[in-house]
Design a protein around this motif. Structure first.
Motif, short mmCIF file in Angstrom:
data_model
loop_
_atom_site.label_atom_id
_atom_site.label_comp_id
_atom_site.label_asym_id
_atom_site.label_seq_id
_atom_site.Cartn_x
_atom_site.Cartn_y
_atom_site.Cartn_z
N VAL A 22 0.85 -1.18 0.00
CA VAL A 22 0.00 0.00 0.00
C VAL A 22 0.89 1.24 0.00
N ASP A 57 -5.74 0.88 -1.58
CA ASP A 57 -5.19 0.65 -2.91
C ASP A 57 -4.08 -0.41 -2.88
N ARG A 80 -1.77 -3.50 -3.60
CA ARG A 80 -1.35 -4.29 -4.75
C ARG A 80 -0.74 -5.60 -4.28
N GLU A 113 -7.32 -1.39 -11.73
CA GLU A 113 -7.43 -0.12 -11.00
C GLU A 113 -6.16 0.21 -10.24
N ARG A 114 -5.48 -0.83 -9.77
CA ARG A 114 -4.35 -0.60 -8.87
C ARG A 114 -3.00 -0.59 -9.59
#
Length: 420
Positions: A290, A365, A367, A383-384
């Motif tokens: 993050v 967010d 990943r 999106e990420r």
């Protein structure tokens, strides 16, 4: 065949171990599907192929380690492990800026999946790459260099762009490190002064199970000569009186020297000793990164669900990583905090608890690491990872027939039906 942890059984038993570059090129050009198999420390099917495909191990490929004293770089074969490379670099007075927790992993496998160490100023291992040498789908050989248009797509390429046969890495002068461990750091102090805690040494790791009032252990790796930035004892932590393992009730034979005894970088930056060879891993791993500015609320979110993880979790690790430029790097474009989970090898139970972790980290967010288990679909990944579509387009351009594709890549990168 299966991976190190035996949680993944590969789809084919057709394993090739070429000894020359020409043999690699021949295998690639003549195979309908082919994937390079590194040190088998991925916990996902990122390195798998289909049942009619070929797995390529490069552990016999005779690529010498070559240092360039003028450029201060080293060229190394893709299948070489960091442990082997580090010894050779040290012999010449050179070093890599950082290492992952386990030195037994292959150089190319670590780089291609976005693997990292820790340290607020230390980017992922891929940031040290200056050149990547590929065997492309038609068997041709191509080198992508820093500054080339496709470079940031290629460094963390998930094996989707070709078989990496060699890399050129930046090096730095060798340095010594002291490693210390503190136990029982109160969570309140850790969160109130989080930036100071994770930045007080060259590389810092926090080990926790996200329950209780204290951080289980803080491992700090400080470069000899760097100023002392923070004494964790002042925050309520207790210096370990003897070497410790991050897992409770586990002998410390396998971990690198602690107790503040100076030693070279290669013997302190990893958590585990190079001469300790893991033969089996009774575990499954996951990791999510993050943005660094969300570290404290993300930790609080995980502590709120810690009781739901307790039956499956061996230990969690919190590390920091500086931003890099690779399109698919989990730390690409942003300074990051990584939340690593070492689970018991209970596949169904882990898959059941991962949505709890992913929901807790969703506002930040998060990943996932490409080589570790996650359940996020391509819609979320798109999106990420802002360059995911660009990467997919580049991969199709260099591999139009999908020779290096597999089920995992089809689902998470290419938005298409699994390969058959």
């Amino acid at each position: 065949m299966h991976n190190w942890a035996a949680n993944v059984e590969y789809s084919t038993s057709d394993l090739r171990r070429p000894a020359t570059l020409d043999e690699v090129r021949d295998v690639v050009a003549s195979s309908r599907r082919v994937k390079a198999l590194g040190s088998r420390h991925s916990f996902t099917r990122i390195a798998d192929t289909d049942p009619d495909g070929v797995l390529l191990s490069l552990d016999r490929l005779g690529v010498p380690i070559e240092l360039d004293s003028e450029a201060q770089t080293v060229r190394v074969g893709a299948g070489t492990t960091h442990a082997v490379l580090a010894v050779e670099l040290q012999r010449h007075g050179r070093a890599l800026p950082n290492l992952a927790s386990l030195p037994h992993i292959s150089v190319a496998g670590a780089v291609q999946t976005g693997t990292h160490g820790s340290g607020v100023a230390n980017p992922a291992l891929s940031a040290s790459v200056a050149e990547v040498e590929f065997v492309r789908a038609d068997g041709s050989l191509e080198t992508v260099r820093r500054g080339d248009a496709a470079f940031h797509a290629s460094v963390v390429g998930l094996g989707a762009l070709g078989v990496v046969t060699a890399l050129t890495l930046d090096t730095v002068p060798t340095f010594d490190v002291v490693q210390t461990v503190h136990e029982g750091l109160p969570w309140r102090a850790a969160l109130d002064r989080f930036d100071e805690v994770v930045g007080h040494a060259y590389s810092v790791s926090l080990f926790t199970r996200y329950t209780g009032d204290t951080v289980h252990q803080v491992w700090a790796k400080a470069r000899v000569g760097d100023p002392v930035r923070l004494d964790l004892a002042e925050l309520g932590a207790v210096p370990a009186a003897a070497a410790v393992h991050m897992l409770p009730d586990t002998a410390a034979d396998a971990v690198t020297p602690q107790l503040g005894v100076p030693g070279p970088w290669l013997d302190r930056l990893p958590h585990f000793r190079a001469d300790f060879t893991p033969s089996a891993g009774e575990e499954i791993q996951s990791e999510y990164l993050v943005p660094a500015e969300h570290a404290v609320p993300a930790i609080e979110a995980l502590r709120a669900v810690g009781h739901r993880l307790a039956d499956v979790l061996f230990v969690g690790e919190i590390r920091t990583i500086a931003a890099d430029d690779a399109w698919l790097s989990p730390s690409g474009g942003r300074d990051s905090v990584a939340f690593h989970f070492t689970w018991r090898r209970l596949a169904d139970e882990v898959l059941a608890v991962l949505p709890v972790v992913e929901a807790a980290l969703a506002p930040f967010d998060a990943r996932p690491h490409w080589g570790k288990v996650a359940t996020l679909d391509r819609g979320v990944l798109r999106e990420r990872y802002p360059r995911l579509d660009d990467f997919a387009a580049h991969a199709r351009a260099v591999d139009p027939d999908g020779r290096f594709r597999n089920d995992q890549l089809s689902r998470t990168v290419f938005e298409e039906a699994p390969v058959v």
